[in-house]
Design a protein around this motif. Sequence first.
Motif, PDB file in Angstrom:
ATOM      1  N   ILE A  48     -65.819  79.524 -31.585  1.00  0.00           N
ATOM      2  CA  ILE A  48     -65.352  80.896 -31.342  1.00  0.00           C
ATOM      3  C   ILE A  48     -64.259  81.266 -32.349  1.00  0.00           C
ATOM      4  O   ILE A  48     -64.240  82.389 -32.872  1.00  0.00           O
ATOM      5  CB  ILE A  48     -64.853  81.032 -29.892  1.00  0.00           C
ATOM      6  CG1 ILE A  48     -66.035  80.905 -28.920  1.00  0.00           C
ATOM      7  CG2 ILE A  48     -64.154  82.370 -29.691  1.00  0.00           C
ATOM      8  CD1 ILE A  48     -65.643  80.960 -27.470  1.00  0.00           C
ATOM      9  N   ASN A  49     -63.346  80.347 -32.635  1.00  0.00           N
ATOM     10  CA  ASN A  49     -62.312  80.633 -33.629  1.00  0.00           C
ATOM     11  C   ASN A  49     -62.918  80.890 -35.009  1.00  0.00           C
ATOM     12  O   ASN A  49     -62.426  81.722 -35.784  1.00  0.00           O
ATOM     13  CB  ASN A  49     -61.324  79.465 -33.706  1.00  0.00           C
ATOM     14  CG  ASN A  49     -60.323  79.467 -32.559  1.00  0.00           C
ATOM     15  OD1 ASN A  49     -59.995  80.528 -32.019  1.00  0.00           O
ATOM     16  ND2 ASN A  49     -59.871  78.298 -32.152  1.00  0.00           N
ATOM     17  N   ARG A  50     -64.000  80.160 -35.319  1.00  0.00           N
ATOM     18  CA  ARG A  50     -64.675  80.406 -36.603  1.00  0.00           C
ATOM     19  C   ARG A  50     -65.271  81.804 -36.641  1.00  0.00           C
ATOM     20  O   ARG A  50     -65.167  82.513 -37.657  1.00  0.00           O
ATOM     21  CB  ARG A  50     -65.775  79.368 -36.798  1.00  0.00           C
ATOM     22  CG  ARG A  50     -66.461  79.468 -38.156  1.00  0.00           C
ATOM     23  CD  ARG A  50     -67.653  78.541 -38.238  1.00  0.00           C
ATOM     24  NE  ARG A  50     -68.690  78.974 -37.311  1.00  0.00           N
ATOM     25  CZ  ARG A  50     -69.553  79.958 -37.551  1.00  0.00           C
ATOM     26  NH1 ARG A  50     -69.485  80.625 -38.707  1.00  0.00           N
ATOM     27  NH2 ARG A  50     -70.481  80.280 -36.676  1.00  0.00           N
ATOM     28  N   ARG A  51     -65.878  82.237 -35.543  1.00  0.00           N
ATOM     29  CA  ARG A  51     -66.459  83.576 -35.490  1.00  0.00           C
ATOM     30  C   ARG A  51     -65.373  84.654 -35.557  1.00  0.00           C
ATOM     31  O   ARG A  51     -65.573  85.721 -36.139  1.00  0.00           O
ATOM     32  CB  ARG A  51     -67.272  83.754 -34.204  1.00  0.00           C
ATOM     33  CG  ARG A  51     -68.620  83.021 -34.235  1.00  0.00           C
ATOM     34  CD  ARG A  51     -69.282  83.066 -32.872  1.00  0.00           C
ATOM     35  NE  ARG A  51     -70.653  82.580 -32.947  1.00  0.00           N
ATOM     36  CZ  ARG A  51     -71.720  83.337 -32.960  1.00  0.00           C
ATOM     37  NH1 ARG A  51     -71.592  84.646 -32.901  1.00  0.00           N
ATOM     38  NH2 ARG A  51     -72.936  82.826 -33.016  1.00  0.00           N
ATOM     39  N   LEU A  52     -64.233  84.392 -34.919  1.00  0.00           N
ATOM     40  CA  LEU A  52     -63.149  85.372 -34.963  1.00  0.00           C
ATOM     41  C   LEU A  52     -62.549  85.478 -36.365  1.00  0.00           C
ATOM     42  O   LEU A  52     -62.139  86.562 -36.787  1.00  0.00           O
ATOM     43  CB  LEU A  52     -62.069  84.982 -33.954  1.00  0.00           C
ATOM     44  CG  LEU A  52     -62.447  85.121 -32.468  1.00  0.00           C
ATOM     45  CD1 LEU A  52     -61.359  84.529 -31.588  1.00  0.00           C
ATOM     46  CD2 LEU A  52     -62.691  86.575 -32.106  1.00  0.00           C
ATOM     47  N   ALA A  53     -62.497  84.365 -37.069  1.00  0.00           N
ATOM     48  CA  ALA A  53     -61.934  84.385 -38.419  1.00  0.00           C
ATOM     49  C   ALA A  53     -62.913  84.958 -39.434  1.00  0.00           C
ATOM     50  O   ALA A  53     -62.510  85.628 -40.392  1.00  0.00           O
ATOM     51  CB  ALA A  53     -61.522  82.971 -38.834  1.00  0.00           C
ATOM     52  N   ASN A  54     -64.221  84.710 -39.222  1.00  0.00           N
ATOM     53  CA  ASN A  54     -65.257  85.204 -40.143  1.00  0.00           C
ATOM     54  C   ASN A  54     -66.326  85.904 -39.318  1.00  0.00           C
ATOM     55  O   ASN A  54     -67.299  85.266 -38.902  1.00  0.00           O
ATOM     56  CB  ASN A  54     -65.868  84.049 -40.941  1.00  0.00           C
ATOM     57  CG  ASN A  54     -64.832  83.315 -41.757  1.00  0.00           C
ATOM     58  OD1 ASN A  54     -64.329  83.824 -42.739  1.00  0.00           O
ATOM     59  ND2 ASN A  54     -64.505  82.095 -41.333  1.00  0.00           N
ATOM     60  N   PHE A 104     -68.066  89.759 -30.443  1.00  0.00           N
ATOM     61  CA  PHE A 104     -68.379  90.436 -31.704  1.00  0.00           C
ATOM     62  C   PHE A 104     -67.490  91.657 -31.891  1.00  0.00           C
ATOM     63  O   PHE A 104     -66.989  91.907 -32.998  1.00  0.00           O
ATOM     64  CB  PHE A 104     -69.854  90.840 -31.712  1.00  0.00           C
ATOM     65  CG  PHE A 104     -70.274  91.503 -32.987  1.00  0.00           C
ATOM     66  CD1 PHE A 104     -70.583  90.756 -34.106  1.00  0.00           C
ATOM     67  CD2 PHE A 104     -70.347  92.886 -33.075  1.00  0.00           C
ATOM     68  CE1 PHE A 104     -70.959  91.375 -35.296  1.00  0.00           C
ATOM     69  CE2 PHE A 104     -70.726  93.504 -34.250  1.00  0.00           C
ATOM     70  CZ  PHE A 104     -71.023  92.744 -35.360  1.00  0.00           C
ATOM     71  N   VAL A 105     -67.288  92.444 -30.824  1.00  0.00           N
ATOM     72  CA  VAL A 105     -66.443  93.630 -30.929  1.00  0.00           C
ATOM     73  C   VAL A 105     -65.021  93.228 -31.318  1.00  0.00           C
ATOM     74  O   VAL A 105     -64.387  93.832 -32.200  1.00  0.00           O
ATOM     75  CB  VAL A 105     -66.456  94.405 -29.594  1.00  0.00           C
ATOM     76  CG1 VAL A 105     -65.394  95.497 -29.607  1.00  0.00           C
ATOM     77  CG2 VAL A 105     -67.822  95.024 -29.354  1.00  0.00           C
ATOM     78  N   VAL A 155     -56.168  91.534 -38.412  1.00  0.00           N
ATOM     79  CA  VAL A 155     -55.510  90.872 -37.293  1.00  0.00           C
ATOM     80  C   VAL A 155     -56.051  89.445 -37.181  1.00  0.00           C
ATOM     81  O   VAL A 155     -57.267  89.224 -37.292  1.00  0.00           O
ATOM     82  CB  VAL A 155     -55.752  91.643 -35.986  1.00  0.00           C
ATOM     83  CG1 VAL A 155     -55.133  90.908 -34.805  1.00  0.00           C
ATOM     84  CG2 VAL A 155     -55.169  93.052 -36.094  1.00  0.00           C
ATOM     85  N   LYS A 156     -55.179  88.491 -36.947  1.00  0.00           N
ATOM     86  CA  LYS A 156     -55.580  87.095 -36.802  1.00  0.00           C
ATOM     87  C   LYS A 156     -55.592  86.731 -35.316  1.00  0.00           C
ATOM     88  O   LYS A 156     -54.571  86.891 -34.629  1.00  0.00           O
ATOM     89  CB  LYS A 156     -54.623  86.164 -37.550  1.00  0.00           C
ATOM     90  CG  LYS A 156     -54.491  86.483 -39.038  1.00  0.00           C
ATOM     91  CD  LYS A 156     -55.818  86.307 -39.765  1.00  0.00           C
ATOM     92  CE  LYS A 156     -55.670  86.588 -41.248  1.00  0.00           C
ATOM     93  NZ  LYS A 156     -56.961  86.495 -41.973  1.00  0.00           N
ATOM     94  N   ILE A 157     -56.746  86.259 -34.830  1.00  0.00           N
ATOM     95  CA  ILE A 157     -56.890  85.873 -33.421  1.00  0.00           C
ATOM     96  C   ILE A 157     -57.285  84.410 -33.368  1.00  0.00           C
ATOM     97  O   ILE A 157     -58.232  83.984 -34.046  1.00  0.00           O
ATOM     98  CB  ILE A 157     -57.946  86.728 -32.704  1.00  0.00           C
ATOM     99  CG1 ILE A 157     -57.580  88.211 -32.788  1.00  0.00           C
ATOM    100  CG2 ILE A 157     -58.093  86.308 -31.247  1.00  0.00           C
ATOM    101  CD1 ILE A 157     -58.595  89.126 -32.135  1.00  0.00           C
ATOM    102  N   THR A 158     -56.558  83.648 -32.567  1.00  0.00           N
ATOM    103  CA  THR A 158     -56.824  82.217 -32.441  1.00  0.00           C
ATOM    104  C   THR A 158     -56.802  81.840 -30.962  1.00  0.00           C
ATOM    105  O   THR A 158     -55.907  82.270 -30.219  1.00  0.00           O
ATOM    106  CB  THR A 158     -55.771  81.389 -33.191  1.00  0.00           C
ATOM    107  OG1 THR A 158     -55.688  81.844 -34.550  1.00  0.00           O
ATOM    108  CG2 THR A 158     -56.132  79.917 -33.180  1.00  0.00           C
TER     109      THR A 158
END
Length: 662
Positions: free
Chosen positions: A569-575, A590-591, A601-604
């Motif tokens: 999930i972190n990979r999808r949020l970053a890319n 995805f949204v 914005v960085k989400i982790t």
Amino acid sequence: MAPQNRTVRFKLYSLLSLPIVALIVLWIFITGHIVGDYFDLRRAVTLFDQVATPAGIVANHVQQERQLSAVFLSGNSPDGGRLSAAREETDRAVVLFHQRATSLEAQSATGPDVVQSLSELERELERLQVIREDVDARATNRLQVVLEYTEIQESLYQMYDQLVTVPDLALYRKGAGLQTVVMSRELLSQEDALLSGAILQGTLNADEQRAFAQMVAGRRLLLTRGLQSLDTELRKPYDELLASADYKRFTTMENQVVSRGGRPEQAAAWQPLADQLGSRVDQLVASRAELLNDRTDAKASGIIAQILIAGGLGLVAILLAVMLSARLGRGLTQELADLRSSALDLANVRLPRVVAKLRDSEAVDVESEAPPIPITGTTLEVQDVAQAFSTVRRTAVEAAVGQADLRKGVSLVFRNLARRNQSLLHRQLTQLDLMQRKTGAPDALADLFRLDHLTTRMRRQAEGLIILSGAPAGRAWRKPVPMHDVVRGAVAEVEDYTRVTVLPMSDASLAGSAVADVIHMLAELVENATVFSPPSTRVNVRGEVVGRGFVVEIEDRGLGMTDDDRTEINRRLANPPEFDLADSDRLGLFVVSQLADRHAVKITLRRSPYGGTTAVVLLPHTLIIPTDQDSEDPTPDPLTPHPFHTTPTNPDEIRGGPRPGA
């Protein structure tokens, strides 16, 4: 002798032997395959006679019993014995089905998948008695009994899917298309059962209204898909039915119920019209199934001649191969080399170039990007393979272009539908706000608050569709908004907002251009935290200014997730990946990733000390406005409703305190 020292004669004999052996194997395979097709077609005819036909009778009687049960539950008086008679007819049909399906002839044609489907159907049919007892005792409601009977029907249609075993692709597609039409007929029966009871009782409740709308949409979709798979002869009577005045009148009534949420204007005409159309569809299905079964039988008879022809021609081909291989062997190597070069050009140059153009939204000319592969040889097989490669290349390019156009079209559909819904929801929120201001009754105010909160969540879903289409959400603020208000606005759009605690946070404001997107992004994350944590736990939201911007932490106390899932999930949020229509289970993710990418914005996600998950949202300095530049009146665009009017008026309310009017 080393392989590199082989003589030309040896290589030639090797070249001659390989196609001959391959041809012999191919001849054996094709002959065996044709024989297998013959037995498969005979098996399909047997399954139709012994299993599909009696199962269709069961389906018809279950539909009738379902409709009468819904009508019975909608009234207070006995039905005059019609329901009892329908149940007896269903029981007799079930007994007949069991006898035919377990006969020696049927068992000889049923495979493991069919046997398993039959067993599941038998278990579902055993539930009929329990359903009937609930109906007689009026211990269930109209919608529930329709759904319970529908579960039995679904098991029956799942068994139907296992019965379509025709090896001929054209016949298989037509059989599958006819099965889809049958499923649309089942949805018509569900509509009839639900609305017949509603007409007797006088109205549809909200759940029934939603269920009816889904039935109507599903019926029309399945009917359209099913008819597209039929040829002209099979489809013609259906086209005549769809063009008839009765069917148009029927669809008009459906639209009235879906749009108005009540009975159609000519309620008394619904039952006879639905029965008439249902009977006509049943007759057409029966006649089309007989016609398709006759075609299958004729196909099986024609295969016998194919066996004789294939066997004789195969032997002749083997003899000719021995004589022609020596003559054609010399030129074969050069022809294959040319074909190899064309295939490598397709795989390594042309297709990657087309994909890159489409990814960059450039126009692609199919004719220039997929020209025919030039072949100068005379070998038919090589020419066929070259033609196949040409077809594959053209099909691949057309498919890529079509997929790109489809994604653009879907995005436009998402955007148009969502914009319409968004406009209506904005008007509804405005009206609710006026109603809240006008009323002083605590109970009414509480109800209006709950409706207002529900509408706000609906607006977020509509904005999600707009974001999926790649467009901005639609709401905009001219001036900065305090981060505390932004977080509270996001919490207000969450269903279980009373479990959320917004802790005191640093004084900072968010740029007006990013307010709508950040509210939506935080709402999705808070919603996820409440959904995946026990109802008795709290979700804490805190925020503060840090060296690289402003950080918002959303912490739940649920069971958390595995390291692999969190890493993915972190990979999808970053890319953010490209939106896939088939991946509908992670629309929220995805949204969020799209919004985060839009504003840098960085989400982790990380493990929280309580075993749950903590979402860390880092807003960059470019979005954060210093406190001395904050606007004291974070007013949105005048065309857009204020997002905070649904937020409770003090922090205690967000932490689960009394609601307005409580």
